[in-house]
Design a protein around this motif. Structure first.
Motif, PDB file in Angstrom:
ATOM      1  N   GLN B 169       0.834  -1.195   0.000  1.00 18.79           N
ATOM      2  CA  GLN B 169       0.000   0.000   0.000  1.00 18.79           C
ATOM      3  C   GLN B 169       0.871   1.249   0.000  1.00 18.79           C
ATOM      4  N   PHE B 170       1.979   1.174   0.770  1.00 22.57           N
ATOM      5  CA  PHE B 170       2.870   2.325   0.823  1.00 22.57           C
ATOM      6  C   PHE B 170       3.526   2.565  -0.531  1.00 22.57           C
ATOM      7  N   LEU B 171       3.914   1.477  -1.190  1.00 21.26           N
ATOM      8  CA  LEU B 171       4.491   1.606  -2.531  1.00 21.26           C
ATOM      9  C   LEU B 171       3.483   2.263  -3.474  1.00 21.26           C
ATOM     10  N   GLY B 172       2.211   1.879  -3.321  1.00 24.10           N
ATOM     11  CA  GLY B 172       1.153   2.479  -4.129  1.00 24.10           C
ATOM     12  C   GLY B 172       1.040   3.976  -3.879  1.00 24.10           C
ATOM     13  N   ARG B 173       1.221   4.366  -2.619  1.00 25.60           N
ATOM     14  CA  ARG B 173       1.147   5.796  -2.301  1.00 25.60           C
ATOM     15  C   ARG B 173       2.290   6.572  -2.948  1.00 25.60           C
ATOM     16  N   ILE B 174       3.491   5.965  -2.895  1.00 29.54           N
ATOM     17  CA  ILE B 174       4.638   6.622  -3.517  1.00 29.54           C
ATOM     18  C   ILE B 174       4.392   6.754  -5.023  1.00 29.54           C
ATOM     19  N   GLU B 175       3.804   5.715  -5.594  1.00 31.05           N
ATOM     20  CA  GLU B 175       3.530   5.762  -7.037  1.00 31.05           C
ATOM     21  C   GLU B 175       2.524   6.869  -7.354  1.00 31.05           C
ATOM     22  N   ALA B 176       1.466   6.965  -6.517  1.00 37.27           N
ATOM     23  CA  ALA B 176       0.462   8.002  -6.751  1.00 37.27           C
ATOM     24  C   ALA B 176       1.090   9.387  -6.621  1.00 37.27           C
ATOM     25  N   ALA B 177       1.912   9.561  -5.564  1.00 36.68           N
ATOM     26  CA  ALA B 177       2.585  10.853  -5.390  1.00 36.68           C
ATOM     27  C   ALA B 177       3.474  11.141  -6.585  1.00 36.68           C
ATOM     28  N   GLY B 178       4.124  10.079  -7.103  1.00 36.85           N
ATOM     29  CA  GLY B 178       4.976  10.253  -8.268  1.00 36.85           C
ATOM     30  C   GLY B 178       4.185  10.678  -9.493  1.00 36.85           C
ATOM     31  N   LEU B 179       3.010  10.063  -9.701  1.00 36.14           N
ATOM     32  CA  LEU B 179       2.184  10.445 -10.853  1.00 36.14           C
ATOM     33  C   LEU B 179       1.806  11.909 -10.769  1.00 36.14           C
ATOM     34  N   TYR B 180       1.415  12.321  -9.564  1.00 36.35           N
ATOM     35  CA  TYR B 180       1.075  13.732  -9.364  1.00 36.35           C
ATOM     36  C   TYR B 180       2.286  14.599  -9.692  1.00 36.35           C
ATOM     37  N   TRP B 181       3.441  14.155  -9.205  1.00 37.81           N
ATOM     38  CA  TRP B 181       4.640  14.970  -9.399  1.00 37.81           C
ATOM     39  C   TRP B 181       4.986  15.096 -10.882  1.00 37.81           C
ATOM     40  N   HIS B 182       4.833  13.996 -11.640  1.00 39.58           N
ATOM     41  CA  HIS B 182       5.099  14.080 -13.075  1.00 39.58           C
ATOM     42  C   HIS B 182       4.125  15.027 -13.750  1.00 39.58           C
ATOM     43  N   PHE B 183       2.882  15.017 -13.270  1.00 40.78           N
ATOM     44  CA  PHE B 183       1.898  15.920 -13.865  1.00 40.78           C
ATOM     45  C   PHE B 183       2.313  17.371 -13.639  1.00 40.78           C
ATOM     46  N   VAL B 184       2.705  17.700 -12.407  1.00 42.14           N
ATOM     47  CA  VAL B 184       3.110  19.073 -12.094  1.00 42.14           C
ATOM     48  C   VAL B 184       4.313  19.460 -12.949  1.00 42.14           C
ATOM     49  N   ASP B 185       5.219  18.503 -13.125  1.00 44.09           N
ATOM     50  CA  ASP B 185       6.377  18.718 -13.976  1.00 44.09           C
ATOM     51  C   ASP B 185       5.936  19.013 -15.411  1.00 44.09           C
ATOM     52  N   LEU B 186       4.986  18.200 -15.879  1.00 42.54           N
ATOM     53  CA  LEU B 186       4.493  18.342 -17.242  1.00 42.54           C
ATOM     54  C   LEU B 186       3.841  19.712 -17.456  1.00 42.54           C
ATOM     55  N   VAL B 187       3.094  20.156 -16.438  1.00 42.24           N
ATOM     56  CA  VAL B 187       2.468  21.480 -16.553  1.00 42.24           C
ATOM     57  C   VAL B 187       3.545  22.531 -16.748  1.00 42.24           C
ATOM     58  N   TRP B 188       4.624  22.401 -15.990  1.00 39.55           N
ATOM     59  CA  TRP B 188       5.699  23.386 -16.133  1.00 39.55           C
ATOM     60  C   TRP B 188       6.318  23.319 -17.531  1.00 39.55           C
ATOM     61  N   ILE B 189       6.417  22.095 -18.057  1.00 42.54           N
ATOM     62  CA  ILE B 189       7.020  21.955 -19.384  1.00 42.54           C
ATOM     63  C   ILE B 189       6.129  22.604 -20.445  1.00 42.54           C
ATOM     64  N   PHE B 190       4.812  22.701 -20.173  1.00 45.04           N
ATOM     65  CA  PHE B 190       3.947  23.505 -21.040  1.00 45.04           C
ATOM     66  C   PHE B 190       4.119  24.991 -20.761  1.00 45.04           C
ATOM     67  N   LEU B 191       4.147  25.322 -19.471  1.00 44.15           N
ATOM     68  CA  LEU B 191       4.190  26.740 -19.090  1.00 44.15           C
ATOM     69  C   LEU B 191       5.462  27.408 -19.606  1.00 44.15           C
ATOM     70  N   PHE B 192       6.569  26.709 -19.501  1.00 39.50           N
ATOM     71  CA  PHE B 192       7.850  27.324 -19.829  1.00 39.50           C
ATOM     72  C   PHE B 192       7.878  27.884 -21.249  1.00 39.50           C
ATOM     73  N   PRO B 193       7.645  27.063 -22.276  1.00 40.61           N
ATOM     74  CA  PRO B 193       7.649  27.666 -23.617  1.00 40.61           C
ATOM     75  C   PRO B 193       6.518  28.664 -23.829  1.00 40.61           C
ATOM     76  N   VAL B 194       5.330  28.376 -23.269  1.00 45.42           N
ATOM     77  CA  VAL B 194       4.187  29.253 -23.534  1.00 45.42           C
ATOM     78  C   VAL B 194       4.452  30.651 -22.986  1.00 45.42           C
ATOM     79  N   LEU B 195       4.975  30.730 -21.771  1.00 47.39           N
ATOM     80  CA  LEU B 195       5.159  32.042 -21.153  1.00 47.39           C
ATOM     81  C   LEU B 195       6.495  32.678 -21.517  1.00 47.39           C
ATOM     82  N   TYR B 196       7.554  31.880 -21.560  1.00 48.48           N
ATOM     83  CA  TYR B 196       8.890  32.465 -21.681  1.00 48.48           C
ATOM     84  C   TYR B 196       9.381  32.554 -23.107  1.00 48.48           C
ATOM     85  N   LEU B 197       8.947  31.645 -23.959  1.00 54.17           N
ATOM     86  CA  LEU B 197       9.566  31.571 -25.278  1.00 54.17           C
ATOM     87  C   LEU B 197       8.661  32.062 -26.398  1.00 54.17           C
ATOM     88  N   LEU B 198       7.347  31.786 -26.301  1.00 54.41           N
ATOM     89  CA  LEU B 198       6.475  32.134 -27.442  1.00 54.41           C
ATOM     90  C   LEU B 198       6.116  33.602 -27.466  1.00 54.41           C
TER      91      LEU B 198
END
Lengths: 278, 198, 588
Positions: B169-198
């Motif tokens: 169950q704990f491993l599952g929690r780490i995985e869920a937290a990781g999925l969330y973390w990748h999502f937040v990372d992904l949002v930034w990867i959208f934000l970065f070019p949209v705000l800073y480069l385009l």
């Protein structure tokens, strides 16, 4: 004025309004037929299948054909309503904007809580206007430096138009969203700040009616009422001359604007009621 | 009571996932709609704007690039911490999760410096819609980072007790937290070019 | 409500064997048991519904007798609300905005989803609890905080939000401070609904009992399942919009403010360049699916109540499910039909007119299936059944009157008039609320172990049915006459004067209907004490919530149930009883 308004649709005096009224009648007949059909079936089923001694529910009911027919009927009618009525009417109302050479062009600018009506005057051109010139004496913000605007006519809460001539309104708002509603004209259009929206209509009879605001615009929404007079072309021309700026410019801007317009209305030229008895 | 609820640590035979995993995917779908709504607002406002500053002219691109690298590394350490836990290497798990937290804090600190220099140049949310969008999007993203830090810190310290009783169950929690973390990372990867480069 | 079963069962019996006795506050206040949370949601939402209803009763005075002093209770209000006993226009607008907000976001949705969904879904799918009990508790408390923030805004110096429940900018951005409170409250409510909806989805997908396949689920569970997806995916764009409006109000951005605004004679000092219509798109992207969030659970309840009280299976069970799923998808592509007058292009309005007409088809299928389910039945006219039956014609009126509003040409005249008010109230008030009342009368015995009084229930039904129709039917007449909504004093307009007697009639009907709710309140609380004791399956129903003891213990089922068949096996030929529960092996 009450004979224009009652428990049904208000009287229609626009060229395009009859089609809208027709559509409203047709839909309501369709709705009534469908509802009464459903309702009779419902009551019949409730009585026929009420729980009583010796009556048992039937587990397996053969599939009815009726619902399929009903669905097809409803779908077809909706297609008819869309293609036969709504699309053509909207095409007429939205797309067929009248020729600017024939139409009377008017700017209507909503504000909390009044309608400012801006006529181009004899030269047929609107003077430049900008927000920074909007002051108590200058409700539409005409640029005092612009010569084109010198002959423009501006009224508050008083819109007069000639009968049998298309009117093209450029609708906008100073502050919040209002909705320009002429019940007898079957005209309703949101006035959105930052946009100028074309609305057109043509009156078929003279008379004194009203402008309403149909979108909540603040605490005075309920009293954002304007006067809407349809006049004969001669009366309209006379009225426009009487409002020409020569008389208006010296007017003291100290007088609160809406009050002034009410005073003006009471002395305004009264149009002859050609059809309705007064 | 919780022992009665099924599929907490073992995946459901038909859906193939645990409750937590399905839950976090639902949550991310909702988050996607949130940022989707904000991105579409950005597109509408930018599309109708008479002038829109070029991001690189007014924003600090090198600093944001650094932040992008930091966030991507933190995603890598997050995966490493999950992988170490799956291999039952607790020490490595703790190290990588701590690294993730430190990197996210570093991201926030750099973001803070960036905000500070914007304020010094009198660039506020009210300056124009570009800065309004910049502060709203990056601010909301920073709140998500902060949320991730709190969750990860919980899982690193008091939450890790669960590992002793319910390791899966704990491993599952780490995985869920990781999925969330990748999502937040992904949002930034959208934000970065949209705000800073385009 | 949960205190009710003290009289029939000792507490330790009601709360089964495996959970040690929890202190009171953990058992009833900060409980993680879905049944307690469901009851908390139900009671809280009913109180909010009453509050929202009272706001309307107050507004009805001003509408019937504009500018007249309010008798008796005028002294309860501050000078910012009433002056000399006369309701101020800004207070009227606050009441209007908060009536809508409270009824939808604090009343109907929490009752339909938070209350019924929470209590009934785990029981109907044979699960011990929701998938995430702690998140479930958090969802309730976030809802309560959001609700308290909303209500408290009435007591702030600047008053409550006053720009309508739709909060259209620029008005909502330049309006008084209550709007910020509204936005903060909204953020809490959205977060609560997010936690709730993801919990429902996971619970329904993961925790169904063995043998309970998706096509054996009660229709109610299906309705809640689709509803949860709508909440999960439609609310975030409103959250985005609320964040943007919050920025506009607090940090003076101008996302919704175009350049060159002149408010109260002064040029507004903002950067400008924003778009007020953007808010409407984001708002209605939520608020149209929200309509289906309001109606689908009620349809689900009606299916449960009607099958049980006709003693026969549901007609067209599968086509109803497919229709519901289709309805869910379509509800995301019809939103702009609320905005036909915002000068959208002809192509766009054509698109949204077509999708609006298409979405009416699955609604017709569901309604027709429900009506045809009566055919061949043996109909028991119990109180829940009366409400469920009345739901059908009421929802039909609400749905049909949507047609002229969905056609842009007719909408020109009817937009933003009382016709619209009549239309959506027929969907939500006599529609959804009748469904929810049916649910309360139907599941009350399961929750409390006692039945509600049939006599009081029938009085409540008649009073509500007559009241609702007297209130909302005249609104169609007013709308056709062109009377705009949200007017503090309708008599200011000549075209609204002829129908003013209807306003008086509606107000009197509303006050009478308020009296008609008293039997319900007495019944609701009184039946806890003197209601007839109910056994485990008082309605002789088939679904799983009736397969456990009444009230269900903590953990719901002594042994996990095994499901053998679909949800509505009533009057199966060759059986001894006229109902065959899902978890019982048949006679042959």
């Amino acid at each position: 004025m009450n004979h224009y308004y009652g428990w049904g649709l208000p009287v229609n005096i626009s060229t395009h309004g009859a089609a809208i009224d027709h559509l409203i009648y047709v839909i309501h007949i369709f709705m009534a037929v469908l509802f009464i059909g459903w309702f009779i079936f419902l009551i019949y089923a409730l009585i026929k299948f009420r729980s009583r001694d010796g009556h048992k529910a039937i587990y397996d009911i053969n599939h009815f054909k009726v619902p399929t027919y009903l669905e097809v009927f409803v779908a077809l009618l909706e297609v008819v309503l869309l293609v036969g009525f709504s699309f053509p009417i909207m095409n007429q109302v939205r797309q067929q904007i009248p020729d600017k050479s024939k139409a009377l062009e008017v700017r209507v600018l909503g504000e909390q809580f009044a309608w400012n009506i801006h006529y181009p005057g004899p030269d047929g051109l609107f003077g430049k206007s900008a927000p920074e010139f909007m002051k108590p004496g200058s409700p539409v913000g005409l640029d005092p430096e612009d010569p084109i605007g010198k002959d423009d006519v501006v009224t508050i809460n008083q819109m007069n138009i000639p009968v049998h001539r298309p009117v093209l309104v450029h609708l906008s708002s100073k502050d919040v969203i209002h909705s320009f509603f002429l019940p007898v004209m079957r005209v309703k259009q949101d006035a959105i700040p930052g946009q100028s929206i074309p609305v057109w209509f043509e009156a078929t009879q003279t008379g004194k009616f009203e402008i309403a605001c149909a979108q909540l615009c603040g605490l005075g929404h309920y009293r954002m009422r304007g006067f809407f007079n349809v006049q004969s072309p001669e009366d309209f021309a006379k009225w426009l001359v009487s409002k020409a700026p020569k008389k208006r410019i010296p007017a003291t801007p100290r007088v609160p604007a809406p009050l002034k317009s009410f005073v003006e209305d009471s002395t305004a030229t009264v149009a002859s009621h050609t059809t309705a008895p007064s | 009571m919780s022992a009665l609820i099924r599929y907490i640590s073992k995946p459901h035979p038909v859906s193939g996932v645990t409750n937590a995993k399905l839950g976090i995917w639902c949550f991310l779908a909702s988050e996607l709609m949130l940022f989707g709504g904000l991105f579409s607002a950005y597109i509408v406002l930018r599309g109708s704007a008479s002038e829109w500053p070029h991001g690189s002219a007014v924003l600090n691109v090198p600093l944001a690039t650094l932040n992008t690298l930091i966030l991507i590394s933190s995603s890598v350490t997050m995966v490493m911490s999950w992988a170490s836990l799956a291999l039952k290497n607790l020490k490595k798990f703790r190290f990588h999760l701590s690294m993730t937290i430190l990197l996210s804090l570093a991201f926030l600190v750099i973001k803070g410096f960036e905000y500070h220099s914007k304020f010094e140049h009198h660039h506020f949310p009210s300056t124009d819609n570009f800065f309004g969008m910049y502060f709203t999007l990056t601010g909301l993203h920073a709140i998500h980072i902060l949320g991730g830090v709190i969750v990860n810190a919980y899982l690193l310290f008091p939450g890790s007790k669960l590992y002793e009783t319910e390791p899966e169950q704990f491993l599952g929690r780490i995985e869920a937290a990781g999925l969330y973390w990748h999502f937040v990372d992904l949002v930034w990867i959208f934000l970065f070019p949209v705000l800073y480069l385009l | 409500m949960s205190s009710g079963h003290h009289h029939s069962h000792p507490p330790q019996e009601a709360h089964s064997n495996h959970e040690p006795d929890l202190p009171f506050w953990q058992k009833y206040i900060f409980s993680v048991d879905h049944k307690v949370i469901g009851v908390q949601y139900t009671v809280t939402a009913l109180i909010f519904l009453l509050v929202g209803f009272c706001l309307m009763l107050l507004m009805r005075w001003q509408l019937a007798y504009p500018g007249k002093e309010i008798p008796w209770i005028a002294g309860w209000f501050s000078e910012r609300q009433m002056l000399g006993g006369i309701m101020l226009p800004e207070f009227y607008n606050q009441l209007g905005a908060m009536h809508g907000t409270i009824m939808i976001f604090l009343g109907v949705v929490p009752l339909a989803v938070g209350g019924f969904g929470n209590y009934v879904i785990p029981l109907q799918i044979g699960a011990p609890d929701m998938a995430f009990p702690k998140l479930n508790m958090a969802s309730y408390w976030l809802f309560l905080i959001g609700g308290v923030i909303m209500i408290s805004s009435f007591f702030l110096p600047e008053g409550a939000a006053q720009s309508g429940w739709t909060s259209y900018p620029p008005l909502s951005v330049v309006a008084a401070g209550g709007q910020t409170t509204w936005l903060v409250g909204m953020l809490f409510l959205i977060f609560s609904s997010l936690l709730g909806s993801m919990n429902f989805i996971v619970t329904i997908v993961q925790l169904r009992a063995d043998g309970l396949t998706f096509f054996r689920l009660p229709f109610f569970v299906w309705a809640q399942f689709v509803t949860s997806f709508l909440l999960l995916l439609a609310f975030p764009p409103l959250q985005a919009a609320a964040v943007l409006q919050f920025m506009d109000r607090v940090f003076h951005t101008s996302f919704f403010l175009p350049s060159g605004l002149v408010v109260a004679g002064k040029v507004l000092e903002v950067a400008g360049g924003g778009n007020p219509i953007l808010w409407q798109h984001l708002f209605w992207f939520l608020a149209h699916p929200e309509v289906y969030v309001l109606i689908l659970p009620a349809m689900g309840i009606c299916a449960e109540v009607m099958t049980c009280n006709t003693r026969k299976p549901l007609y067209g069970y599968k086509s109803m499910i497919y229709s519901t799923i289709f309805l869910g998808f379509m509800s995301f592509v019809v939103w702009a039909h609320h905005m036909f007058l915002t000068n959208m292009g002809t192509k766009m309005s054509t698109f949204f007119q077509i999708t609006t007409m298409i979405i009416s088809i699955p609604s017709v299928i569901i309604l027709t299936s429900l009506i045809l389910s009566l055919w061949g039945g043996s109909i028991r006219f119990k109180t829940p059944m009366l409400f469920a039956i009345a739901f059908l014609p009421m929802f039909a009126i609400g749905g049909l009157t949507g047609l002229p509003l969905g056609l842009t040409a007719a909408d020109i005249h009817l937009h933003d008039t009382y016709y619209v008010i009549g239309h959506f109230h027929y969907i939500v008030a006599p529609g959804t609320l009748f469904g929810l009342f049916a649910g309360i009368y139907h599941w009350y015995p399961k929750v409390t172990g006692r039945k509600m009084s049939e006599v009081l229930g029938k009085i409540h039904f008649l009073g509500t049915l007559i009241g609702m129709n007297c209130i909302f039917m005249p609104m169609f007449i007013m709308g056709i006459a062109g009377v705009s909504r949200r007017l503090w004093d309708p008599t200011q307009y000549a075209h609204a004067v002829p129908t003013q007697p209807l306003n008086v009639f509606i107000s009197i009907a509303a006050w009478c209907m308020a009296l008609g709710q008293i039997p319900f309140i007495i019944n609701f609380f009184g039946s806890l004490i003197w209601g007839k004791k109910a056994d485990d399956n008082p309605w002789q129903a088939t679904t799983l919530e009736w397969a456990t003891s009444t009230p269900p213990p903590h953990g719901n089922f002594a042994t996990p149930p095994q499901v053998y068949r679909g949800p509505y096996e009533y009057s199966v030929p060759g059986q001894r009883t006229d109902f065959l529960p899902q978890n019982v092996k048949g006679d042959n």
